[in-house]
Design a protein around this motif. Structure first.
Motif, PDB file in Angstrom:
ATOM      1  N   GLY A 219       0.832  -1.194   0.000  1.00  0.00           N
ATOM      2  CA  GLY A 219       0.000   0.000   0.000  1.00  0.00           C
ATOM      3  C   GLY A 219       0.865   1.243   0.000  1.00  0.00           C
ATOM      4  O   GLY A 219       1.723   1.396   0.873  1.00  0.00           O
ATOM      5  N   VAL A 220       0.651   2.140  -0.956  1.00  0.00           N
ATOM      6  CA  VAL A 220       1.443   3.368  -1.066  1.00  0.00           C
ATOM      7  C   VAL A 220       0.533   4.516  -1.475  1.00  0.00           C
ATOM      8  O   VAL A 220      -0.323   4.359  -2.353  1.00  0.00           O
ATOM      9  CB  VAL A 220       2.583   3.225  -2.107  1.00  0.00           C
ATOM     10  CG1 VAL A 220       3.363   4.532  -2.242  1.00  0.00           C
ATOM     11  CG2 VAL A 220       3.525   2.091  -1.721  1.00  0.00           C
ATOM     12  N   VAL A 221       0.719   5.676  -0.834  1.00  0.00           N
ATOM     13  CA  VAL A 221       0.012   6.889  -1.228  1.00  0.00           C
ATOM     14  C   VAL A 221       1.037   7.997  -1.434  1.00  0.00           C
ATOM     15  O   VAL A 221       2.163   7.920  -0.933  1.00  0.00           O
ATOM     16  CB  VAL A 221      -1.017   7.333  -0.164  1.00  0.00           C
ATOM     17  CG1 VAL A 221      -2.118   6.286  -0.009  1.00  0.00           C
ATOM     18  CG2 VAL A 221      -0.347   7.620   1.177  1.00  0.00           C
ATOM     19  N   HIS A 222       0.659   9.025  -2.172  1.00  0.00           N
ATOM     20  CA  HIS A 222       1.533  10.184  -2.329  1.00  0.00           C
ATOM     21  C   HIS A 222       0.906  11.384  -1.637  1.00  0.00           C
ATOM     22  O   HIS A 222      -0.325  11.471  -1.495  1.00  0.00           O
ATOM     23  CB  HIS A 222       1.800  10.485  -3.803  1.00  0.00           C
ATOM     24  CG  HIS A 222       0.624  11.063  -4.540  1.00  0.00           C
ATOM     25  ND1 HIS A 222       0.293  12.411  -4.475  1.00  0.00           N
ATOM     26  CD2 HIS A 222      -0.309  10.487  -5.352  1.00  0.00           C
ATOM     27  CE1 HIS A 222      -0.776  12.643  -5.214  1.00  0.00           C
ATOM     28  NE2 HIS A 222      -1.162  11.496  -5.758  1.00  0.00           N
ATOM     29  N   LEU A 223       1.775  12.303  -1.202  1.00  0.00           N
ATOM     30  CA  LEU A 223       1.331  13.534  -0.544  1.00  0.00           C
ATOM     31  C   LEU A 223       1.663  14.753  -1.406  1.00  0.00           C
ATOM     32  O   LEU A 223       1.966  15.829  -0.901  1.00  0.00           O
ATOM     33  CB  LEU A 223       1.997  13.679   0.829  1.00  0.00           C
ATOM     34  CG  LEU A 223       1.857  12.502   1.805  1.00  0.00           C
ATOM     35  CD1 LEU A 223       2.473  12.854   3.154  1.00  0.00           C
ATOM     36  CD2 LEU A 223       0.410  12.083   1.961  1.00  0.00           C
ATOM     37  N   GLY A 224       1.623  14.560  -2.719  1.00  0.00           N
ATOM     38  CA  GLY A 224       1.935  15.658  -3.618  1.00  0.00           C
ATOM     39  C   GLY A 224       3.422  15.800  -3.841  1.00  0.00           C
ATOM     40  O   GLY A 224       4.228  14.958  -3.444  1.00  0.00           O
ATOM     41  N   GLU A 225       3.794  16.894  -4.503  1.00  0.00           N
ATOM     42  CA  GLU A 225       5.186  17.088  -4.894  1.00  0.00           C
ATOM     43  C   GLU A 225       5.737  18.398  -4.346  1.00  0.00           C
ATOM     44  O   GLU A 225       4.987  19.284  -3.914  1.00  0.00           O
ATOM     45  CB  GLU A 225       5.333  17.042  -6.419  1.00  0.00           C
ATOM     46  CG  GLU A 225       4.962  18.308  -7.165  1.00  0.00           C
ATOM     47  CD  GLU A 225       3.474  18.601  -7.187  1.00  0.00           C
ATOM     48  OE1 GLU A 225       3.109  19.775  -7.374  1.00  0.00           O
ATOM     49  OE2 GLU A 225       2.668  17.660  -7.008  1.00  0.00           O
ATOM     50  N   ARG A 226       7.066  18.506  -4.383  1.00  0.00           N
ATOM     51  CA  ARG A 226       7.786  19.712  -3.964  1.00  0.00           C
ATOM     52  C   ARG A 226       8.768  20.097  -5.059  1.00  0.00           C
ATOM     53  O   ARG A 226       9.308  19.235  -5.744  1.00  0.00           O
ATOM     54  CB  ARG A 226       8.584  19.436  -2.665  1.00  0.00           C
ATOM     55  CG  ARG A 226       7.742  18.962  -1.505  1.00  0.00           C
ATOM     56  CD  ARG A 226       8.584  18.757  -0.254  1.00  0.00           C
ATOM     57  NE  ARG A 226       9.391  17.549  -0.273  1.00  0.00           N
ATOM     58  CZ  ARG A 226       9.117  16.431   0.407  1.00  0.00           C
ATOM     59  NH1 ARG A 226       8.036  16.361   1.155  1.00  0.00           N
ATOM     60  NH2 ARG A 226       9.933  15.389   0.348  1.00  0.00           N
ATOM     61  N   ASP A 227       9.014  21.397  -5.184  1.00  0.00           N
ATOM     62  CA  ASP A 227      10.040  21.892  -6.095  1.00  0.00           C
ATOM     63  C   ASP A 227      11.241  22.310  -5.259  1.00  0.00           C
ATOM     64  O   ASP A 227      11.120  23.152  -4.365  1.00  0.00           O
ATOM     65  CB  ASP A 227       9.515  23.085  -6.898  1.00  0.00           C
ATOM     66  CG  ASP A 227      10.473  23.493  -8.024  1.00  0.00           C
ATOM     67  OD1 ASP A 227      11.685  23.640  -7.752  1.00  0.00           O
ATOM     68  OD2 ASP A 227      10.014  23.660  -9.166  1.00  0.00           O
TER      69      ASP A 227
END
Length: 456
Positions: A219-227
């Motif tokens: 199980g894997v989720v993402h929390l968005g991205e960063r620059d």
């Protein structure tokens, strides 16, 4: 269950872990070197143990000393933070051998994901784009021929570890051979692994990374991205979330690629998948997986409301993942890294005693630090003093809040990069839109003039 946690790190990340453990009702033991025995982590933890001399290699990098301290103090688990032993399979192995919970991914994930060469092959197997690269050959002539076929400029990278160590940009054959020799030596000293590889350098690239959480069972989720494109010598200076100006389809592909890698690794805990976005071509390439919590994790926390370090502790105990549909990103956040360096003197480190420290306050401002008046900044470690994070409904508001916050910072006794940071977050080129990884060094710094800062 984790009842007592050994914090195997120092500085602001040790304070951050201790705070998260406190919120989870977990006791903490801080290990310190002789240089850090009076540090804020040592004061905040339930107990502190000195495990070695000032040298990092004989204290924070000593697996035997760290594990022995955990066993001697009745700890159930070890949190490695970032840097030092955080991505070393040796510590995770030692934890398993001594019935200690390693707050991080499995040994398999550390080996397959933490090694740049292995993770590149993994990404390729999943159909994720990777940049062109070669490994040094047995002789110099063959190495030059293989590398030159990629086309200069090139970048030499260490296969193990990260943080910019062992990385060198090169433009000629002679520079290439010297960089390989130097990179091999630096990588061996820093990571105990001297392997390097040579990669085609993207001159108009943006460094964009995706935060993931995994439950170790697929199980894997993402929390968005960063620059994280504002860099100096491959060291990040300013980070923001989300990454502005990305086409929607590209943003989705980055998220999907990061989650696919996490699932393939059956990743446990917090990790970051880093990509290089080629601005001119509108394409992206996989760079590496950071198998640990990142320095810049607070900008993601500010947008999602998810405490990533507490999530690490819960996931390490078999806790559930949040559902992807329940993760919402709201607004924009900017983080700047306050360091004890003098930008006017080639960022020379400036250790010494902090005579005054005042952090900015505000509902949309967060400061992660280990500073206090009277603290002595030692000369042995990374120069990071504090991370100042600002949030706004929009990118413009976040930068405006960051600028106000920096005007209220007071630090005396050591020279810092405060003036540089204040100028960066108000620079019209930066605030108008995203920049590339070369912008700070080639466009901003050549014309930047330092301010007079009181530091006596």
């Amino acid at each position: 269950m984790i009842n007592r946690l050994l914090v195997a790190n120092r500085g602001e990340i040790a304070v951050r872990i201790i705070r998260a453990a406190f919120d989870e009702g977990i006791e903490t033991v801080a290990v310190t070197s002789q240089a850090d025995r009076d540090s804020l982590p040592a004061k905040l933890a339930d107990r502190a143990v000195v495990i070695g001399p000032a040298s990092a290699g004989r204290s924070y990098l000593d697996v035997t000393a760290v594990v022995s301290a955990a066993l001697a103090t009745g700890c159930d688990a070890i949190h490695p933070g970032y840097g030092f032993l955080s991505e070393q399979p040796a510590l995770a192995n030692a934890c398993a051998e001594n019935d200690l919970v390693f707050v991080g991914p499995s040994v398999d994930s550390l080996v397959r994901g933490g090694d740049k060469t292995a993770s590149r092959e993994l990404a390729k197997s999943l159909g994720i784009p990777v940049s062109e690269a070669v490994e040094p050959a047995a002789d110099q002539t063959s190495t030059v021929e293989l590398a030159a076929a990629l086309g200069y400029p090139l970048i030499v990278k260490a296969a193990a570890g990260g943080g910019g160590r062992g990385m060198t940009l090169v433009h000629t054959d002679d520079e290439l051979l010297a960089a390989i020799e130097r990179g091999t030596r630096e990588a061996q000293e820093a990571f105990g692994d001297g392997r390097v590889f040579v990669e085609r350098f993207v001159t108009s690239g943006r460094h964009v990374e995706v935060q993931i959480l995994g439950d170790g069972r697929g199980g894997v989720v993402h929390l968005g991205e960063r620059d994280c494109s504002v860099q100096r010598r491959y060291q990040k200076v300013v980070e923001e979330a989300p990454a502005s100006g990305l086409p929607g389809g590209l943003r989705t592909r980055l998220h999907e690629s990061a989650v696919a890698l996490g699932r393939e690794l059956r990743y446990l805990g917090a990790g970051t998948v880093e990509f290089l976005v080629d601005v001119e071509r509108g394409s992206y390439f996989f760079l590496e997986i950071n198998t640990r919590v990142q320095v810049e994790h607070p900008v993601t926390e500010m947008l999602t409301g998810i405490d990533i370090v507490r999530a690490q502790l819960r996931l390490a105990q078999g806790g559930p993942l949040p559902a992807q549909a329940d993760i919402e990103l709201t607004g924009h956040a900017v983080e700047v890294r306050l360091t004890s360096e003098d930008p006017s003197r080639s960022f020379l480190p400036t250790p010494g005693r902090v005579t005054e420290w005042v952090a900015p306050q505000g509902s949309d401002v967060r400061v992660d630090t280990h500073l206090f008046p009277g603290y002595v900044v030692p000369p042995y470690y990374d120069s990071l003093l504090a991370k100042i994070i600002a949030r706004g409904a929009t990118r413009e508001e976040a930068f405006a809040t960051s600028a106000r916050a920096l005007r209220h910072v007071r630090v005396k006794g050591v020279q810092t990069n405060l003036g540089l940071l204040a100028d960066l977050v108000t620079d019209p080129d930066f605030t108008a839109g995203p920049v590339t990884t070369r912008w700070l060094e080639t466009a901003f710094m050549p014309s930047w003039k330092p301010r007079e800062e009181p530091h006596g």
